[in-house]
Design a protein around this motif. Structure first.
Motif, PDB file in Angstrom:
ATOM      1  N   ARG A  42       0.840  -1.206   0.000  1.00  0.00           N
ATOM      2  CA  ARG A  42       0.000   0.000   0.000  1.00  0.00           C
ATOM      3  C   ARG A  42       0.870   1.250   0.000  1.00  0.00           C
ATOM      4  O   ARG A  42       0.601   2.213  -0.715  1.00  0.00           O
ATOM      5  N   THR A  43       1.931   1.230   0.807  1.00  0.00           N
ATOM      6  CA  THR A  43       2.819   2.380   0.880  1.00  0.00           C
ATOM      7  C   THR A  43       3.503   2.630  -0.456  1.00  0.00           C
ATOM      8  O   THR A  43       3.628   3.777  -0.895  1.00  0.00           O
ATOM      9  N   ALA A  44       3.937   1.563  -1.108  1.00  0.00           N
ATOM     10  CA  ALA A  44       4.628   1.706  -2.399  1.00  0.00           C
ATOM     11  C   ALA A  44       3.725   2.352  -3.438  1.00  0.00           C
ATOM     12  O   ALA A  44       4.128   3.290  -4.144  1.00  0.00           O
ATOM     13  N   PHE A  45       2.481   1.872  -3.547  1.00  0.00           N
ATOM     14  CA  PHE A  45       1.550   2.463  -4.503  1.00  0.00           C
ATOM     15  C   PHE A  45       1.216   3.906  -4.122  1.00  0.00           C
ATOM     16  O   PHE A  45       1.046   4.763  -4.991  1.00  0.00           O
ATOM     17  N   ALA A  46       1.123   4.178  -2.816  1.00  0.00           N
ATOM     18  CA  ALA A  46       0.814   5.538  -2.367  1.00  0.00           C
ATOM     19  C   ALA A  46       1.941   6.503  -2.724  1.00  0.00           C
ATOM     20  O   ALA A  46       1.694   7.649  -3.113  1.00  0.00           O
ATOM     21  N   VAL A  47       3.188   6.059  -2.583  1.00  0.00           N
ATOM     22  CA  VAL A  47       4.325   6.915  -2.944  1.00  0.00           C
ATOM     23  C   VAL A  47       4.268   7.294  -4.413  1.00  0.00           C
ATOM     24  O   VAL A  47       4.581   8.429  -4.802  1.00  0.00           O
ATOM     25  N   LEU A  48       3.832   6.356  -5.248  1.00  0.00           N
ATOM     26  CA  LEU A  48       3.720   6.626  -6.684  1.00  0.00           C
ATOM     27  C   LEU A  48       2.410   7.326  -7.035  1.00  0.00           C
ATOM     28  O   LEU A  48       2.210   7.712  -8.182  1.00  0.00           O
ATOM     29  N   GLY A  49       1.536   7.486  -6.041  1.00  0.00           N
ATOM     30  CA  GLY A  49       0.255   8.159  -6.294  1.00  0.00           C
ATOM     31  C   GLY A  49      -0.708   7.315  -7.101  1.00  0.00           C
ATOM     32  O   GLY A  49      -1.469   7.852  -7.917  1.00  0.00           O
ATOM     33  N   LEU A  50      -0.706   6.003  -6.871  1.00  0.00           N
ATOM     34  CA  LEU A  50      -1.522   5.085  -7.658  1.00  0.00           C
ATOM     35  C   LEU A  50      -2.407   4.231  -6.760  1.00  0.00           C
ATOM     36  O   LEU A  50      -2.066   3.984  -5.601  1.00  0.00           O
ATOM     37  N   PRO A  51      -3.529   3.729  -7.284  1.00  0.00           N
ATOM     38  CA  PRO A  51      -4.310   2.746  -6.549  1.00  0.00           C
ATOM     39  C   PRO A  51      -3.592   1.403  -6.580  1.00  0.00           C
ATOM     40  O   PRO A  51      -2.738   1.157  -7.442  1.00  0.00           O
ATOM     41  N   THR A  52      -3.936   0.526  -5.669  1.00  0.00           N
ATOM     42  CA  THR A  52      -3.222  -0.750  -5.559  1.00  0.00           C
ATOM     43  C   THR A  52      -3.534  -1.712  -6.703  1.00  0.00           C
ATOM     44  O   THR A  52      -2.856  -2.731  -6.843  1.00  0.00           O
ATOM     45  N   ASP A  53      -4.534  -1.411  -7.531  1.00  0.00           N
ATOM     46  CA  ASP A  53      -4.830  -2.279  -8.671  1.00  0.00           C
ATOM     47  C   ASP A  53      -4.303  -1.692  -9.976  1.00  0.00           C
ATOM     48  O   ASP A  53      -4.733  -2.082 -11.067  1.00  0.00           O
ATOM     49  N   ALA A  54      -3.344  -0.765  -9.888  1.00  0.00           N
ATOM     50  CA  ALA A  54      -2.780  -0.145 -11.087  1.00  0.00           C
ATOM     51  C   ALA A  54      -2.008  -1.169 -11.913  1.00  0.00           C
ATOM     52  O   ALA A  54      -1.468  -2.149 -11.382  1.00  0.00           O
ATOM     53  N   SER A  55      -1.955  -0.938 -13.222  1.00  0.00           N
ATOM     54  CA  SER A  55      -1.239  -1.836 -14.116  1.00  0.00           C
ATOM     55  C   SER A  55       0.248  -1.500 -14.113  1.00  0.00           C
ATOM     56  O   SER A  55       0.672  -0.458 -13.613  1.00  0.00           O
ATOM     57  N   ARG A  56       1.034  -2.382 -14.702  1.00  0.00           N
ATOM     58  CA  ARG A  56       2.471  -2.131 -14.765  1.00  0.00           C
ATOM     59  C   ARG A  56       2.789  -0.915 -15.631  1.00  0.00           C
ATOM     60  O   ARG A  56       3.743  -0.184 -15.357  1.00  0.00           O
ATOM     61  N   ALA A  57       1.982  -0.709 -16.665  1.00  0.00           N
ATOM     62  CA  ALA A  57       2.189   0.473 -17.499  1.00  0.00           C
ATOM     63  C   ALA A  57       1.973   1.746 -16.687  1.00  0.00           C
ATOM     64  O   ALA A  57       2.726   2.719 -16.817  1.00  0.00           O
ATOM     65  N   GLU A  58       0.957   1.739 -15.834  1.00  0.00           N
ATOM     66  CA  GLU A  58       0.692   2.894 -14.977  1.00  0.00           C
ATOM     67  C   GLU A  58       1.792   3.080 -13.941  1.00  0.00           C
ATOM     68  O   GLU A  58       2.179   4.207 -13.625  1.00  0.00           O
ATOM     69  N   VAL A  59       2.304   1.954 -13.425  1.00  0.00           N
ATOM     70  CA  VAL A  59       3.409   2.031 -12.465  1.00  0.00           C
ATOM     71  C   VAL A  59       4.640   2.632 -13.115  1.00  0.00           C
ATOM     72  O   VAL A  59       5.314   3.500 -12.535  1.00  0.00           O
ATOM     73  N   ARG A  60       4.962   2.193 -14.335  1.00  0.00           N
ATOM     74  CA  ARG A  60       6.130   2.740 -15.038  1.00  0.00           C
ATOM     75  C   ARG A  60       5.975   4.229 -15.298  1.00  0.00           C
ATOM     76  O   ARG A  60       6.900   5.015 -15.089  1.00  0.00           O
ATOM     77  N   ALA A  61       4.778   4.625 -15.749  1.00  0.00           N
ATOM     78  CA  ALA A  61       4.550   6.049 -16.052  1.00  0.00           C
ATOM     79  C   ALA A  61       4.646   6.902 -14.794  1.00  0.00           C
ATOM     80  O   ALA A  61       5.240   7.985 -14.809  1.00  0.00           O
TER      81      ALA A  61
END
Length: 207
Positions: A141-160
């Motif tokens: 949860r913390t990792a996704f929050a740092v990136l400003g993303l929901p926890t069900d984000a795709s890898r493409a969204e994580v990369r962006a």
């Protein structure tokens, strides 16, 4: 003359009155000491509670990449947070909320019991959902929050999100190494839990 009359009172009455006064003083002392040692939180938010709430709001706004000013004064009215690009005022005080509500500024009231991550539900613009399901652990949860993303984000969204965030905190661009490493670590964790199956072994280039 009156002092002579006192000596004629029964000794048990004098002792009883004196004992009653002593007991009353002791009870009052216990109540005063108890109110100082164990303050009633129902009377209002404590300074520690407001500090914690400010930290939660600060972390949330940072996680969704929203520019904000803390302890801002809006037309003579002090507010806890102000979002200048959105003209949104965030306050913990209901009186301040009702004072700002009729104006052009969008007012958001945050109760002290409300988790900071739920602020997005009250903001007048779309925000990523940082709340997580019961099967998601705290580091994820913390990792996704740092990136400003929901926890069900795709890898493409994580990369962006990683590319966007890391350029802001990169030491070569005025950032600091601590924030840079935090974003890199968040990318590694979020990538492993992203919803797509594609694999990557190294973070994307930030050049």
């Amino acid at each position: 003359m009156q002092s002579d009359q006192v000596w004629f009172l029964p000794w048990w009455l004098v002792v009883g009155v004196f004992a009653g006064l002593v007991v009353a003083v002791l009870i009052a002392g216990v109540f005063v000491a108890g109110s100082r040692l164990f303050p009633d939180e129902r009377r209002g938010p404590t300074a520690g509670g407001e500090t914690r709430k400010r930290a939660e709001i600060r972390r949330y706004l940072g996680a969704i990449d929203e520019e904000f000013v803390e302890s801002y004064e809006l037309s003579g009215t002090p507010i806890e947070f102000y979002l200048p690009k959105r003209d949104v005022a965030i306050t913990f005080d209901a009186r301040v909320f009702f004072r700002i509500e009729p104006t052009a500024t969008h007012a958001v009231l945050v109760e002290h019991e409300m988790p900071g991550v739920h602020l997005g539900r009250r903001l007048p613009f779309e925000t990523p959902d940082l709340t997580a399901g019961p099967d998601t652990d705290e580091p994820t949860r913390t990792a996704f929050a740092v990136l400003g993303l929901p926890t069900d984000a795709s890898r493409a969204e994580v990369r962006a999100a990683y590319r966007r965030k890391v350029k802001r905190v990169h030491p070569d661009h005025g950032g600091d190494s601590e924030s840079f490493n935090r974003v890199k670590t968040a990318y590694t964790v979020a990538r492993e839990h992203a919803s797509e199956s594609e694999a990557e072994t190294t973070p994307p280039s930030t050049a």
